[in-house]
Enzyme design. Structure first.
Site, PDB file in Angstrom:
ATOM      1  N   ARG A 107     -26.622  37.161 -49.084  1.00 54.85           N
ATOM      2  CA  ARG A 107     -25.680  37.726 -48.112  1.00 54.85           C
ATOM      3  C   ARG A 107     -25.413  39.177 -48.485  1.00 54.85           C
ATOM      4  NH1 ARG A 107     -22.802  39.542 -51.526  1.00 54.85           N
ATOM      5  NH2 ARG A 107     -21.373  40.130 -49.882  1.00 54.85           N
ATOM      6  N   GLY A 108     -24.697  39.881 -47.571  1.00 52.60           N
ATOM      7  CA  GLY A 108     -24.521  41.327 -47.736  1.00 52.60           C
ATOM      8  C   GLY A 108     -25.619  42.012 -46.932  1.00 52.60           C
ATOM      9  N   ALA A 109     -25.214  42.985 -46.096  1.00 49.45           N
ATOM     10  CA  ALA A 109     -26.144  43.505 -45.086  1.00 49.45           C
ATOM     11  C   ALA A 109     -27.500  43.969 -45.650  1.00 49.45           C
ATOM     12  CB  ALA A 109     -25.451  44.617 -44.292  1.00 49.45           C
TER      13      ALA A 109
ATOM     14  N   ARG B  90     -28.008  35.631 -38.369  1.00 47.91           N
ATOM     15  CA  ARG B  90     -26.635  36.176 -38.409  1.00 47.91           C
ATOM     16  C   ARG B  90     -26.600  37.381 -37.469  1.00 47.91           C
ATOM     17  NH1 ARG B  90     -23.782  36.747 -44.123  1.00 47.91           N
ATOM     18  NH2 ARG B  90     -21.940  36.504 -42.805  1.00 47.91           N
TER      19      ARG B  90
ATOM     20  N   GLN C 210     -15.927  36.344 -51.599  1.00 45.89           N
ATOM     21  CA  GLN C 210     -16.980  37.199 -52.161  1.00 45.89           C
ATOM     22  C   GLN C 210     -16.411  38.236 -53.136  1.00 45.89           C
ATOM     23  OE1 GLN C 210     -16.639  36.411 -48.932  1.00 45.89           O
ATOM     24  NE2 GLN C 210     -18.552  36.489 -47.801  1.00 45.89           N
TER      25      GLN C 210
ATOM     26  N   ASP D 170     -21.290  46.363 -42.311  1.00 47.03           N
ATOM     27  CA  ASP D 170     -22.381  45.532 -41.780  1.00 47.03           C
ATOM     28  C   ASP D 170     -23.077  46.192 -40.606  1.00 47.03           C
ATOM     29  OD1 ASP D 170     -20.589  43.493 -43.287  1.00 47.03           O
ATOM     30  OD2 ASP D 170     -22.584  42.612 -43.049  1.00 47.03           O
TER      31      ASP D 170
ATOM     32  N   ASN E 266     -17.076  45.309 -40.794  1.00 39.18           N
ATOM     33  CA  ASN E 266     -17.226  44.868 -42.185  1.00 39.18           C
ATOM     34  C   ASN E 266     -16.430  43.577 -42.335  1.00 39.18           C
ATOM     35  OD1 ASN E 266     -18.283  45.322 -44.880  1.00 39.18           O
ATOM     36  ND2 ASN E 266     -16.182  45.711 -45.520  1.00 39.18           N
ATOM     37  N   LYS E 267     -16.460  43.034 -43.518  1.00 40.71           N
ATOM     38  CA  LYS E 267     -15.818  41.739 -43.778  1.00 40.71           C
ATOM     39  C   LYS E 267     -14.395  41.679 -43.242  1.00 40.71           C
ATOM     40  CE  LYS E 267     -17.358  38.884 -45.262  1.00 40.71           C
ATOM     41  NZ  LYS E 267     -17.987  37.912 -44.321  1.00 40.71           N
TER      42      LYS E 267
HETATM   43  O1  MRU Z   1     -20.576  37.660 -44.961  1.00 42.36           O
HETATM   44  P1  MRU Z   1     -21.182  38.562 -45.996  1.00 42.36           P
HETATM   45  O2  MRU Z   1     -20.859  38.160 -47.391  1.00 42.36           O
HETATM   46  O3  MRU Z   1     -22.667  38.789 -45.758  1.00 42.36           O
HETATM   47  O4  MRU Z   1     -20.451  39.954 -45.736  1.00 42.36           O
HETATM   48  C1  MRU Z   1     -20.740  41.046 -46.543  1.00 42.36           C
HETATM   49  C2  MRU Z   1     -19.926  42.234 -46.222  1.00 42.36           C
HETATM   50  O5  MRU Z   1     -19.091  42.238 -45.344  1.00 42.36           O
HETATM   51  C3  MRU Z   1     -20.246  43.478 -46.985  1.00 42.36           C
HETATM   52  O6  MRU Z   1     -19.109  44.279 -47.151  1.00 42.36           O
HETATM   53  C4  MRU Z   1     -21.295  44.278 -46.201  1.00 42.36           C
HETATM   54  O7  MRU Z   1     -22.402  43.480 -45.881  1.00 42.36           O
HETATM   55  C5  MRU Z   1     -21.760  45.455 -46.938  1.00 42.36           C
HETATM   56  S1  MRU Z   1     -22.801  44.948 -48.258  1.00 42.36           S
HETATM   57  C6  MRU Z   1     -23.355  46.288 -49.061  1.00 42.36           C
END
Ligand code: MRU
Length: 332
Positions: A52-54, A86, A184, A224, A234-235
């Site tokens: 996970r994470g963009a 996603r 996270q 994201d 973002n999250k």
């Molecule tokens: O749902 P996730 O854990 O994939 O969400 C991740 C985030 O929101 C991060 O802040 C974002 O992807 C940036 S990662 C460098």
């Protein structure tokens, strides 16, 4: 690189014809590496958040396309399948399109995917260098979710400037908001900071305002998807931190590679926000906490308007929201 035992790891990498990834669902309790050989397995790993994470999702998808090519799968179907896992992280779409073009040109699949992942690592390294210039000795920094090496293959986006500043000898303190419901921040960001012995404390999401009033020098988060006008997703929980930071005069930076910028999306209202299963909110550690019969809403991301952003820390420098339209040519 993340140290574990006697080895250093990236979040995803290829060994021969296998894609390897750290199972991020198990951290910090267990450190396990899984092996994938099919694009369909990569799709499932993106959906269930093993990765996970963009930027890390993007790199995994690039490797997924390489596996599809090596296995002789239909490339158009594989591309659609990977993109459908996603909806919010732009890197997923960007990476798949990158691979479609590379494979059309006849590039060797694994080499093309590794080239993609290596470029992301290099971009994050540059984000670290550019962002570290914004951090002063003694700064107290707040971050949200995990935008570290785990989320980006290596270095991180929001964590990269923190890493570079710390390694360069600046004293820092990081407030890590836990990031309900999947935690996270607590599980992954604190894990990364602990491994490098960067001073930090985990705070509950609702404590951001309290600690900002006590003294936070800057906020750095990842993204994201960034729209053309500088609105970004973002999250969930990012938006309220941005509003609080502006109210209190605290600089609010968004660290992201240009692959996270979506030049086809005009503004944040066009960004699709992923809704995830309500059980992520209602249950903890496999046990239902909420009263029987109650339901939950679980948007995974929120959208923060550009007016709350002090600057975007990218591989090409720190950009004002109104400079985004000028950087289209900087994409890999
Ligand atoms: O749902 P996730 O854990 O994939 O969400 C991740 C985030 O929101 C991060 O802040 C974002 O992807 C940036 S990662 C460098």
């Amino acid at each position: 690189m993340m140290e574990h035992g006697t080895r250093e790891y990236q979040a995803v990498w290829m060994e021969g014809s296998k894609l390897m990834m750290i199972d991020q669902r198990l951290l910090p309790e267990r450190f396990e590496v899984i092996e994938l050989t099919r694009a369909s397995e990569v799709g499932s790993a993106i959906k269930d958040m093993t990765v996970r994470g963009a930027p890390a999702i993007g790199a995994a998808a690039a490797y997924g396309m390489a596996l599809a090519a090596l296995q002789g799968d239909d490339l158009r179907e594989s591309a659609e399948m990977l993109k459908s896992q996603r909806p919010t992280a732009h890197d997923l779409f960007y990476a798949v399109d990158f691979m479609v073009e590379a494979l059309k040109r006849g590039e060797e699949p694994a080499k093309a995917a590794s080239r993609y992942a290596n470029q992301i690592v290099e971009k994050c390294r540059l984000i670290g260098m550019n962002g570290a210039l914004l951090i002063k000795d003694g700064d107290r920094i707040m971050t949200h979710c995990n935008a570290g090496a785990l989320a980006t293959v290596d270095y991180g986006t929001a964590l990269a400037p923190i890493r570079v500043a710390w390694r360069g000898g600046k004293k820092l303190f990081v407030y890590v908001s836990e990031t309900r419901p999947r935690l996270q921040g607590m599980r992954l960001t604190a894990y990364e900071l602990r491994n490098e012995e960067i001073p930090h404390a985990i705070i509950v999401d609702g404590a951001s305002g309290h600690f900002m009033r006590k003294g936070v020098d800057l906020v750095i988060v990842g993204a994201d998807r960034v729209a053309l006008n500088g609105d970004f997703a973002n999250k969930i929980g990012t938006f309220e931190k941005a509003v609080l930071a502006k109210e209190m005069g605290i600089p609010f930076y968004v660290a992201a590679p240009i692959s996270t910028f979506d030049f086809n999306t005009e503004s944040g209202k066009d960004i699709v926000i992923e809704d995830r299963d309500e059980d992520e909110v209602l249950m903890m550690d496999g046990k239902r906490i909420a009263p029987a019969g109650c339901s939950a809403l679980n948007p995974s991301f929120d959208m923060t308007p550009a007016k709350y952003v002090t600057g975007f820390i990218t591989e090409i420098g720190v950009l004002d929201p109104d400079q985004i339209t000028r950087v289209k040519g900087a994409r890999i």
